[in-house]
Write a protein that holds these residues in place. Structure first.
Motif, mmCIF file in Angstrom:
data_model
loop_
_atom_site.group_PDB
_atom_site.id
_atom_site.type_symbol
_atom_site.label_atom_id
_atom_site.label_comp_id
_atom_site.label_asym_id
_atom_site.label_seq_id
_atom_site.Cartn_x
_atom_site.Cartn_y
_atom_site.Cartn_z
ATOM 1 N N GLU A 10 0.804 -1.280 0.294
ATOM 2 C CA GLU A 10 -0.059 -0.051 -0.124
ATOM 3 C C GLU A 10 0.866 1.274 -0.068
ATOM 4 O O GLU A 10 1.423 1.534 1.142
ATOM 5 C CB GLU A 10 -0.907 0.094 1.122
ATOM 6 C CG GLU A 10 -1.863 -1.041 1.192
ATOM 7 C CD GLU A 10 -2.899 -1.084 2.358
ATOM 8 O OE1 GLU A 10 -3.041 -0.111 2.920
ATOM 9 O OE2 GLU A 10 -3.657 -2.201 2.495
ATOM 10 N N SER A 11 0.756 2.021 -0.902
ATOM 11 C CA SER A 11 1.795 3.207 -1.224
ATOM 12 C C SER A 11 1.192 4.161 -0.399
ATOM 13 O O SER A 11 1.893 5.203 0.099
ATOM 14 C CB SER A 11 1.713 3.847 -2.715
ATOM 15 O OG SER A 11 0.298 3.815 -3.083
ATOM 16 N N ALA A 12 -0.065 4.314 -0.067
ATOM 17 C CA ALA A 12 -0.452 5.418 0.954
ATOM 18 C C ALA A 12 -1.516 4.657 1.824
ATOM 19 O O ALA A 12 -2.365 3.765 1.449
ATOM 20 C CB ALA A 12 -1.358 6.238 0.022
ATOM 21 N N PHE A 13 -1.329 4.904 3.350
ATOM 22 C CA PHE A 13 -2.073 4.483 4.258
ATOM 23 C C PHE A 13 -2.023 5.565 5.271
ATOM 24 O O PHE A 13 -1.251 6.265 5.608
ATOM 25 C CB PHE A 13 -1.400 3.118 4.957
ATOM 26 C CG PHE A 13 0.136 3.059 5.255
ATOM 27 C CD1 PHE A 13 0.519 3.536 6.192
ATOM 28 C CD2 PHE A 13 0.918 2.820 4.129
ATOM 29 C CE1 PHE A 13 1.814 3.503 6.667
ATOM 30 C CE2 PHE A 13 2.377 2.878 4.294
ATOM 31 C CZ PHE A 13 2.732 3.297 5.613
ATOM 32 N N SER A 14 -3.259 5.404 6.158
ATOM 33 C CA SER A 14 -3.402 6.328 7.368
ATOM 34 C C SER A 14 -2.541 6.139 8.589
ATOM 35 O O SER A 14 -2.172 4.983 8.709
ATOM 36 C CB SER A 14 -4.864 6.208 7.530
ATOM 37 O OG SER A 14 -5.191 5.238 8.200
ATOM 38 N N LEU A 15 -2.067 7.225 9.256
ATOM 39 C CA LEU A 15 -1.671 6.709 10.574
ATOM 40 C C LEU A 15 -2.350 5.968 11.304
ATOM 41 O O LEU A 15 -1.839 5.185 12.185
ATOM 42 C CB LEU A 15 -1.366 8.246 11.167
ATOM 43 C CG LEU A 15 -0.528 8.107 12.397
ATOM 44 C CD1 LEU A 15 0.924 7.547 12.306
ATOM 45 C CD2 LEU A 15 -0.639 9.479 13.160
ATOM 46 N N GLN A 16 -3.679 6.071 11.240
ATOM 47 C CA GLN A 16 -4.412 5.452 12.128
ATOM 48 C C GLN A 16 -4.648 3.745 11.977
ATOM 49 O O GLN A 16 -4.481 3.024 12.734
ATOM 50 C CB GLN A 16 -6.127 5.714 12.004
ATOM 51 C CG GLN A 16 -6.966 5.102 12.942
ATOM 52 C CD GLN A 16 -8.607 5.699 12.986
ATOM 53 O OE1 GLN A 16 -8.729 6.445 12.396
ATOM 54 N NE2 GLN A 16 -9.557 4.935 13.428
ATOM 55 N N ARG A 17 -4.406 3.411 10.598
ATOM 56 C CA ARG A 17 -4.386 2.092 10.108
ATOM 57 C C ARG A 17 -2.985 1.546 10.462
ATOM 58 O O ARG A 17 -2.934 0.558 11.213
ATOM 59 C CB ARG A 17 -4.477 2.207 8.531
ATOM 60 C CG ARG A 17 -4.178 0.756 8.053
ATOM 61 C CD ARG A 17 -4.928 0.797 6.630
ATOM 62 N NE ARG A 17 -4.734 -0.338 5.712
ATOM 63 C CZ ARG A 17 -5.471 -1.315 5.894
ATOM 64 N NH1 ARG A 17 -6.426 -1.397 6.695
ATOM 65 N NH2 ARG A 17 -5.415 -2.608 4.894
ATOM 66 N N LEU A 18 -1.770 2.327 10.453
ATOM 67 C CA LEU A 18 -0.474 1.820 11.070
ATOM 68 C C LEU A 18 -0.414 1.645 12.657
ATOM 69 O O LEU A 18 -0.091 0.862 13.103
ATOM 70 C CB LEU A 18 0.560 2.873 10.601
ATOM 71 C CG LEU A 18 2.082 2.300 10.945
ATOM 72 C CD1 LEU A 18 2.466 1.076 10.219
ATOM 73 C CD2 LEU A 18 2.927 3.480 10.646
ATOM 74 N N SER A 19 -1.028 2.472 13.293
ATOM 75 C CA SER A 19 -1.418 2.675 14.528
ATOM 76 C C SER A 19 -2.075 1.271 15.171
ATOM 77 O O SER A 19 -1.988 0.789 16.162
ATOM 78 C CB SER A 19 -2.101 4.085 15.275
ATOM 79 O OG SER A 19 -1.283 5.036 15.006
ATOM 80 N N GLY A 20 -3.040 1.063 14.491
ATOM 81 C CA GLY A 20 -3.981 -0.253 14.695
ATOM 82 C C GLY A 20 -3.027 -1.438 14.415
ATOM 83 O O GLY A 20 -2.868 -2.417 15.504
ATOM 84 N N LEU A 25 -8.954 -4.244 19.553
ATOM 85 C CA LEU A 25 -9.091 -2.716 19.173
ATOM 86 C C LEU A 25 -8.168 -2.547 18.038
ATOM 87 O O LEU A 25 -8.720 -1.520 17.331
ATOM 88 C CB LEU A 25 -8.651 -2.304 20.439
ATOM 89 C CG LEU A 25 -8.652 -0.497 20.491
ATOM 90 C CD1 LEU A 25 -9.885 -0.065 20.151
ATOM 91 C CD2 LEU A 25 -8.063 0.224 21.710
ATOM 92 N N GLY A 26 -7.115 -2.904 18.003
ATOM 93 C CA GLY A 26 -5.922 -2.658 16.865
ATOM 94 C C GLY A 26 -6.605 -3.300 15.679
ATOM 95 O O GLY A 26 -6.774 -2.367 14.654
ATOM 96 N N LEU A 27 -7.460 -4.269 15.607
ATOM 97 C CA LEU A 27 -8.117 -5.009 14.332
ATOM 98 C C LEU A 27 -9.226 -4.207 14.029
ATOM 99 O O LEU A 27 -9.409 -3.814 12.747
ATOM 100 C CB LEU A 27 -8.447 -6.448 14.576
ATOM 101 C CG LEU A 27 -7.263 -7.332 14.691
ATOM 102 C CD1 LEU A 27 -8.082 -8.835 14.855
ATOM 103 C CD2 LEU A 27 -6.251 -7.276 13.482
ATOM 104 N N THR A 28 -9.923 -3.475 15.003
ATOM 105 C CA THR A 28 -10.994 -2.542 14.592
ATOM 106 C C THR A 28 -10.472 -1.008 14.002
ATOM 107 O O THR A 28 -10.887 -0.650 12.771
ATOM 108 C CB THR A 28 -11.736 -2.371 15.901
ATOM 109 O OG1 THR A 28 -12.114 -3.401 16.524
ATOM 110 C CG2 THR A 28 -12.775 -1.378 15.614
ATOM 111 N N LEU A 29 -9.425 -0.838 14.242
ATOM 112 C CA LEU A 29 -8.822 0.676 13.981
ATOM 113 C C LEU A 29 -8.334 0.167 12.479
ATOM 114 O O LEU A 29 -8.486 0.839 11.496
ATOM 115 C CB LEU A 29 -7.383 1.013 14.689
ATOM 116 C CG LEU A 29 -7.756 1.463 16.029
ATOM 117 C CD1 LEU A 29 -6.527 1.991 16.714
ATOM 118 C CD2 LEU A 29 -8.906 2.869 15.716
#
Length: 299
Positions: free
Chosen positions: A116-126, A275-279
């Motif tokens: 994934e060339s672009a991903f959100s910080l929330q996704r990486l945090s999850g 919680l991480g999988l939810t994010l």
């Protein structure tokens, strides 16, 4: 909010995969009480090869489509053969199951960075939250580790094998039953190449046969077919993130079936993983894209 039949089947397929895959550790431990690791692997993959070959022959196709066979073979060597052998060799060289689970827990993060060339910080945090939860679940095993350099090499090779294999498998646009016979054949060849340097001992008894059939049929065929469906149908990061659940569900099975108590850290870790999988999933789509088309795919 209503849930349509396809979505419900998708959630059920996901839950079934996690439950089946999580049971593998318990039956592996049971089988290794009566056999050496390579003897167990050889017998397990022989049974799996015979079963998937029978399924493919009943469908009239036992080889992948021409032009794809090299990719399918390499994928099998990495995702099944290389991963399985390196996993057992890492354990043999002192890497505890907890440390190995933590190393392998990096897979979804590597997959995210690679695909994934672009991903959100929330996704990486999850992903990092789920990985932290995994560490809590396996913390006791980490504390017991006496790791050798060879063990670390095998653990990292297992990580590289399953990560690369899953990415390659994502590009295979064929029914899983059409590719597994060749992949298990290649896995058997790889295992046989190691046997001159490995101990091959087996003591056949009812407990061992139960473990062997469970690993050979339920895990290597049924659960693997489900995994390939999930990889084929949806987002690869979301699918590989499901493996964060496996140690916790295994611990829960260990408590329910064998009476071994779960620690508070394990419970807290499972909460962090969920919680991480939810994010991870909510930043990608409102329902599990990785699972959504499963009910409609070819059998």
């Amino acid at each position: 909010m209503s849930i349509n039949r396809t979505t419900l089947l998708s959630y059920c397929a996901t839950a079934l995969f996690v439950l089946l895959w999580s049971s593998g550790a318990i039956f592996s431990k049971m089988g290794l009480e009566s056999a050496s690791a390579f003897a167990f692997l050889l017998l397990r993959f022989t049974i799996a090869f015979v079963v998937v070959l029978g399924i493919s022959l009943s469908r009239g196709q036992w080889l992948p489509e021409p032009g794809t066979r090299l990719r399918v073979a390499v994928t099998g060597l990495l995702m099944i053969g290389g991963y399985s052998i390196c996993y057992f060799k890492a354990l043999e060289h002192g890497v505890t199951p907890g440390v190995l689970a933590t190393v392998l827990g990096v897979q979804p993060i590597l997959t995210l960075l690679a695909t994934e060339s672009a991903f959100s910080l929330q996704r990486l945090s999850g992903l990092f939250l789920a990985l932290s939860g995994l560490v809590l679940v396996v913390y006791h095993s980490i504390g017991l580790a006496q790791i050798s350099t060879t063990g670390v090499v095998f653990a990292l090779t297992a990580l590289g094998s399953i990560t690369t294999g899953a990415i390659l498998q994502k590009g295979v646009k064929q029914a899983p039953a059409s590719v597994l016979p060749l992949q298990y054949a290649m896995t058997l060849v790889l295992c046989l190449a190691f046997t001159p340097w490995e101990s091959i001992t087996v003591e056949f008894n009812p407990r061992f046969l139960l473990a062997l059939l469970w690993l050979g049929v339920v895990i290597s065929v049924i659960a693997t077919l489900l995994l390939y469906r999930l990889i084929q149908a949806g987002n690869l990061v979301n699918v590989t993130s499901l493996f964060y659940l496996v140690p916790g569900v295994t611990a829960a099975m260990d408590y329910l079936f064998l009476g071994n108590q779960m620690s508070l850290l394990s419970l807290l870790g499972m909460g962090a993983i969920l919680l991480g999988l939810t994010l991870i999933s909510r930043t990608r789509q409102t329902q599990p894209e990785a699972l959504k088309p499963i009910a409609a795919t070819e059998t």
